[in-house]
Write a protein that holds these residues in place. Structure first.
Motif, PDB file in Angstrom:
ATOM      1  N   SER A 230       0.821  -1.208   0.000  1.00 38.58           N
ATOM      2  CA  SER A 230       0.000   0.000   0.000  1.00 38.58           C
ATOM      3  C   SER A 230       0.854   1.256   0.000  1.00 38.58           C
ATOM      4  O   SER A 230       0.331   2.359  -0.194  1.00 38.58           O
ATOM      5  CB  SER A 230      -0.928   0.010   1.223  1.00 38.58           C
ATOM      6  N   ARG A 231       2.144   1.115   0.206  1.00 45.77           N
ATOM      7  CA  ARG A 231       3.061   2.255   0.241  1.00 45.77           C
ATOM      8  C   ARG A 231       4.320   1.886  -0.535  1.00 45.77           C
ATOM      9  O   ARG A 231       4.864   0.799  -0.366  1.00 45.77           O
ATOM     10  CB  ARG A 231       3.420   2.608   1.688  1.00 45.77           C
ATOM     11  N   ALA A 232       4.752   2.791  -1.406  1.00 45.97           N
ATOM     12  CA  ALA A 232       5.932   2.517  -2.220  1.00 45.97           C
ATOM     13  C   ALA A 232       7.179   2.482  -1.349  1.00 45.97           C
ATOM     14  O   ALA A 232       7.271   3.174  -0.327  1.00 45.97           O
ATOM     15  CB  ALA A 232       6.076   3.580  -3.307  1.00 45.97           C
ATOM     16  N   LEU A 233       8.148   1.674  -1.762  1.00 47.37           N
ATOM     17  CA  LEU A 233       9.410   1.612  -1.044  1.00 47.37           C
ATOM     18  C   LEU A 233      10.155   2.940  -1.166  1.00 47.37           C
ATOM     19  O   LEU A 233      10.179   3.567  -2.234  1.00 47.37           O
ATOM     20  CB  LEU A 233      10.275   0.480  -1.594  1.00 47.37           C
ATOM     21  N   ASP A 234      10.756   3.372  -0.063  1.00 49.19           N
ATOM     22  CA  ASP A 234      11.492   4.633  -0.066  1.00 49.19           C
ATOM     23  C   ASP A 234      12.750   4.510  -0.909  1.00 49.19           C
ATOM     24  O   ASP A 234      13.368   3.436  -0.998  1.00 49.19           O
ATOM     25  CB  ASP A 234      11.862   5.038   1.366  1.00 49.19           C
ATOM     26  N   ALA A 235      13.119   5.627  -1.517  1.00 55.28           N
ATOM     27  CA  ALA A 235      14.370   5.651  -2.283  1.00 55.28           C
ATOM     28  C   ALA A 235      15.558   5.441  -1.352  1.00 55.28           C
ATOM     29  O   ALA A 235      15.558   5.873  -0.192  1.00 55.28           O
ATOM     30  CB  ALA A 235      14.498   6.979  -3.023  1.00 55.28           C
ATOM     31  N   ILE A 236      16.566   4.767  -1.846  1.00 57.11           N
ATOM     32  CA  ILE A 236      17.747   4.463  -1.048  1.00 57.11           C
ATOM     33  C   ILE A 236      18.578   5.731  -0.892  1.00 57.11           C
ATOM     34  O   ILE A 236      18.908   6.408  -1.879  1.00 57.11           O
ATOM     35  CB  ILE A 236      18.562   3.349  -1.722  1.00 57.11           C
ATOM     36  N   LYS A 237      18.893   6.052   0.339  1.00 59.26           N
ATOM     37  CA  LYS A 237      19.622   7.290   0.622  1.00 59.26           C
ATOM     38  C   LYS A 237      21.084   7.146   0.213  1.00 59.26           C
ATOM     39  O   LYS A 237      21.676   6.074   0.296  1.00 59.26           O
ATOM     40  CB  LYS A 237      19.523   7.620   2.113  1.00 59.26           C
ATOM     41  N   GLY A 238      21.630   8.269  -0.203  1.00 59.88           N
ATOM     42  CA  GLY A 238      23.032   8.283  -0.575  1.00 59.88           C
ATOM     43  C   GLY A 238      23.227   8.281  -2.076  1.00 59.88           C
ATOM     44  O   GLY A 238      22.342   7.894  -2.849  1.00 59.88           O
TER      45      GLY A 238
END
Length: 409
Positions: A230-238
């Motif tokens: 129900s929620r998209a995966l967060d972008a990988i930081k860095g």
């Protein structure tokens, strides 16, 4: 000789037989009647025309149960002058992962994202999980009641020798049972707050078409299980930097067959109006009797890894084109992250793909990211010993990674 009834009957029969032979050789004389009738305008017909007149049949195009195949030439409605390179489930890239990187404009990172690495190292599994995973392996590889004819086994030294056919659990059912049982154990560990945000769909298909350096690339791949969220995966930081491999003198489209008949459409299996439509994790199976090189050689480890990456890439591209339009080919403001796992029932390969751009051209400055590790074995051997199921080399690392993937949000 006295003329008896028998002799008389024989004589009459012989007489009539000879009589018909003689009369059959007679030629009818022209009496001139037909010529006189024609002069009066009367049509003369033979008895055969009157007794058995010729019938004219009309050809009728009957619609049958089988549709007539369309000729695969320039008359086909989907024929294109510019041929495209096709990648499907049955073939792999000759260059393996380096070729897949150049094809998708992706740099390789030999580790998982930090949040997944922390979840794997800090995760504490109950002692009962080991026994549950072992039971899942036994149930899928040995104890299932299905008995079907397995693929033929060929000897390298004797390719023409026909070995006896074996019966057992099919590759599809074995992998399906194993994955479903592992996911069931993971759902129990994750708890309701996580599982209620996930949905699982079996046997999905992803189709898309992109253009790279004036070459048209068509992808049509499938996923045996798609876990949506129900929620998209967060972008990988860095920020990650790296160079693409050098394939010279090989081209990045090598071993991808060409076709002139194709459709430049985009298909993502879940509509965007559905709440749990965001791609989360794709689980796909590898069957060496179906998936192979175009020249028939065995699939190598790097080709195995490249197939996993392309599965995640195609899923991310289809989702991006669903959100931003089919003609969109630039950088994405909010990157799309897709996790992927590929297994043949024993070996597991995990990876995380982050789609930063839909521009795969070689002059693109923005690169996509592919986080992965080497393949890991769930076990070494699963067989019967002294009449009981036995497991050698059991390893819980694939279960830990899959559990971290599932709980990642």
């Amino acid at each position: 000789m006295r003329l008896t009834n028998k002799l008389y009957a024989q004589h009459i029969g012989w007489h009539f037989k000879k009589h018909w032979q003689v009369q059959g050789r007679r030629v009818p004389k022209d009496t001139g009647a037909a010529a006189e009738l024609i002069k009066l305008g009367i049509q003369v017909k033979s008895p055969e025309d009157m007794l058995s007149p010729q019938k004219m049949f009309k050809l009728v195009d009957i619609v049958g149960p089988v549709v007539k195949p369309i000729a695969e030439d320039q008359t086909h409605p989907n024929w294109h002058t510019n041929a495209c390179h096709v990648f499907t489930d049955n073939n792999v890239l000759l260059g393996g992962l380096p070729q897949a990187q150049v094809l998708t404009n992706t740099i390789e990172i030999n580790s998982f994202p930090p949040q997944i690495e922390d979840a794997i190292s800090n995760g504490q599994l109950p002692k009962a999980v080991d026994r549950a995973v072992q039971n899942a392996i036994f149930s899928s590889h040995l104890l299932d009641a299905q008995q079907v004819k397995l693929p033929k086994i060929k000897l390298i030294d004797r390719p023409a020798f026909n070995l006896p056919r074996l019966y057992g659990i099919s590759h599809e059912r074995r992998n399906r049972l194993l994955v479903n049982k592992l996911l069931f154990e993971i759902e129990k560990l994750a708890g309701r707050p996580v599982t209620e945000r996930r949905r699982m769909i079996d046997n999905v298909t992803f189709k898309t078409t992109i253009t790279k350096d004036n070459d048209v690339l068509a992808f049509a791949v499938s996923g045996e299980t798609l876990i949506s969220s129900s929620r998209a995966l967060d972008a990988i930081k860095g920020k990650y930097h790296g160079e693409l491999p050098d394939l010279y003198p090989m081209k990045c489209t090598v071993s991808m067959p060409k076709r002139n008949i194709y459709t430049a459409d985009n298909f993502y299996p879940i509509g965007r109006e559905i709440s749990c439509s965001h791609p989360h994790t794709i689980l796909t199976f590898f069957n060496k009797s179906i998936v192979n090189n175009v020249h028939g050689s065995e699939v190598t480890a790097t080709q195995f890894h490249g197939r996993t990456m392309l599965k995640a890439f195609v899923a991310a591209v289809t989702r991006a084109k669903q959100l931003y339009g089919v003609s969109f080919n630039g950088d994405i403001q909010k990157p799309i992250v897709v996790q992927c796992a590929q297994t043949d029932g024993r070996v597991f390969h995990f990876g995380v793909f982050q789609l930063n751009t839909l521009n795969p051209n070689s002059n693109s400055t923005t690169k996509n990211y592919w986080f992965h590790r080497d393949s890991v074995d769930l076990f070494t051997e699963c067989c019967y010993r002294t009449g009981r199921p036995h497991l050698d080399g059991f390893n819980t690392e694939p279960f830990r990674i899959l559990s971290a993937f599932y709980q990642n949000s």
